[in-house]
Design a protein around this motif. Structure first.
Motif, short mmCIF file in Angstrom:
data_model
loop_
_atom_site.label_atom_id
_atom_site.label_comp_id
_atom_site.label_asym_id
_atom_site.label_seq_id
_atom_site.Cartn_x
_atom_site.Cartn_y
_atom_site.Cartn_z
N ARG A 40 30.10 109.72 77.69
CA ARG A 40 30.83 109.78 78.97
C ARG A 40 30.96 108.35 79.50
O ARG A 40 30.01 107.58 79.47
N SER A 41 32.14 108.02 79.99
CA SER A 41 32.40 106.66 80.46
C SER A 41 31.48 106.27 81.62
O SER A 41 31.09 105.11 81.74
N GLU A 42 31.10 107.25 82.46
CA GLU A 42 30.23 106.95 83.59
C GLU A 42 28.87 106.40 83.15
O GLU A 42 28.21 105.68 83.90
N ARG A 92 41.01 93.45 67.16
CA ARG A 92 40.76 92.00 67.13
C ARG A 92 40.85 91.34 68.50
O ARG A 92 40.73 90.11 68.59
N ALA A 93 41.04 92.12 69.53
CA ALA A 93 41.17 91.54 70.87
C ALA A 93 39.90 90.82 71.28
O ALA A 93 38.79 91.22 70.91
N ASN A 94 40.06 89.77 72.05
CA ASN A 94 38.92 89.02 72.57
C ASN A 94 38.28 89.75 73.74
O ASN A 94 37.18 89.43 74.15
N ASP A 95 39.00 90.70 74.28
CA ASP A 95 38.51 91.48 75.42
C ASP A 95 37.93 92.80 74.92
O ASP A 95 38.38 93.34 73.91
N GLY A 96 36.96 93.29 75.67
CA GLY A 96 36.42 94.61 75.36
C GLY A 96 37.40 95.67 75.84
O GLY A 96 37.84 95.63 76.98
N ILE A 97 37.76 96.58 74.96
CA ILE A 97 38.74 97.61 75.30
C ILE A 97 38.18 98.98 74.92
O ILE A 97 37.58 99.14 73.87
N MET A 98 38.44 99.96 75.80
CA MET A 98 38.10 101.33 75.46
C MET A 98 39.20 102.24 75.96
O MET A 98 39.91 101.92 76.92
N VAL A 99 39.34 103.37 75.31
CA VAL A 99 40.29 104.40 75.73
C VAL A 99 39.46 105.59 76.16
O VAL A 99 38.60 106.07 75.42
N ILE A 100 39.74 106.05 77.38
CA ILE A 100 38.98 107.16 77.96
C ILE A 100 39.93 108.33 78.15
O ILE A 100 41.02 108.19 78.69
N GLN A 101 39.49 109.48 77.70
CA GLN A 101 40.25 110.72 77.91
C GLN A 101 39.28 111.78 78.40
O GLN A 101 38.25 112.01 77.78
N LYS A 127 37.22 111.62 80.75
CA LYS A 127 35.96 110.93 81.05
C LYS A 127 35.10 110.67 79.82
O LYS A 127 33.94 110.28 79.93
N ILE A 128 35.66 110.87 78.64
CA ILE A 128 34.94 110.61 77.39
C ILE A 128 35.57 109.40 76.70
O ILE A 128 36.79 109.29 76.63
N ILE A 129 34.74 108.50 76.20
CA ILE A 129 35.25 107.35 75.47
C ILE A 129 35.73 107.83 74.10
O ILE A 129 34.94 108.33 73.29
N LYS A 130 37.04 107.73 73.88
CA LYS A 130 37.64 108.18 72.62
C LYS A 130 37.70 107.05 71.60
O LYS A 130 37.59 107.30 70.41
N TYR A 131 37.92 105.83 72.08
CA TYR A 131 37.99 104.66 71.20
C TYR A 131 37.38 103.48 71.92
O TYR A 131 37.49 103.36 73.14
N ALA A 132 36.75 102.61 71.17
CA ALA A 132 36.22 101.36 71.73
C ALA A 132 36.36 100.30 70.64
O ALA A 132 36.18 100.59 69.47
N ASN A 133 36.68 99.08 71.07
CA ASN A 133 36.79 98.04 70.05
C ASN A 133 35.44 97.35 69.85
O ASN A 133 34.49 97.54 70.63
N TYR A 172 37.91 95.29 84.09
CA TYR A 172 38.39 96.41 83.30
C TYR A 172 39.26 97.33 84.12
O TYR A 172 39.17 97.38 85.34
N ALA A 173 40.12 98.00 83.42
CA ALA A 173 40.97 99.02 84.03
C ALA A 173 40.81 100.28 83.21
O ALA A 173 40.59 100.23 82.00
N VAL A 174 40.89 101.40 83.88
CA VAL A 174 40.73 102.68 83.20
C VAL A 174 42.07 103.39 83.19
O VAL A 174 42.70 103.57 84.23
N PHE A 175 42.51 103.75 82.01
CA PHE A 175 43.74 104.52 81.86
C PHE A 175 43.33 105.89 81.34
O PHE A 175 42.66 105.99 80.31
N CYS A 176 43.69 106.92 82.06
CA CYS A 176 43.34 108.27 81.65
C CYS A 176 44.52 108.89 80.92
O CYS A 176 45.65 108.86 81.41
#
Length: 159
Positions: A131-133, A96-105, A107-113, A147-151
């Motif tokens: 791939r996030s790239e 429900r976040a107003n910001d776009g969020i993704m989790v990258i592991q 270099k692959i997007i594992k989750y996206a809102n 955006y910030a990327v957390f691996c």
């Protein structure tokens, strides 16, 4: 000492009688049995546990007794419930976040809102697994998106 000689029926619910008979048959046949069950305390309170039953034989290898071990899983059940509640809270925040969020592991997007998917013009299913790239230029083209990327790094040999 208090339980020695006590009938097995004192340790389970009446509705479990069929299950208990099945456990006894399995122990006699296989020599060992383990299962998750709900047990009853002396005060009538029920608790989750693991029942381990071992067959004890006499000198002629005939079934003589069954040794029962009951491990109380109440603490584990409470921890699991707290984990589920916490996961639900964070999933709601993520979704429900107003910001776009993704989790990258790796270099692959594992989750996206859904907000990120909407901003980039994709469905969540189209983003996850890519791939996030592939999306770097799209992310940078939206000047209002920071955006910030957390691996998430896998532990290798306890390091």
């Amino acid at each position: 000492d208090e339980l020695v000689g006590m009938p097995l029926s004192a340790l389970h619910l009446e509705s479990q009688e069929h299950t208990v008979k099945s456990i006894i048959e399995n122990v006699i046949e296989k020599g060992f049995y383990q299962c998750d069950v709900r047990h009853v305390r002396r005060n009538g309170n029920k608790f989750p546990g693991v029942l381990e039953a071992n067959l004890i034989t006499d000198e002629a290898q005939n079934p003589a007794n069954i040794l029962l071990k009951i491990r109380n899983l109440s603490a584990f059940e409470k921890i699991e419930e707290a984990r589920r509640e916490s996961e639900e809270i964070y999933r709601n925040l993520f979704d429900r976040a107003n910001d776009g969020i993704m989790v990258i592991q790796d270099k692959i997007i594992k989750y996206a809102n859904s907000r990120l998917a909407h901003l980039l013009g994709y469905s969540i299913e189209e983003l996850v697994g890519t791939r996030s790239e592939e999306h770097t230029s799209e992310l940078q083209s939206h000047s209002f998106i920071s955006y910030a990327v957390f691996c998430l790094k896998k532990k290798k040999n306890n390091t």
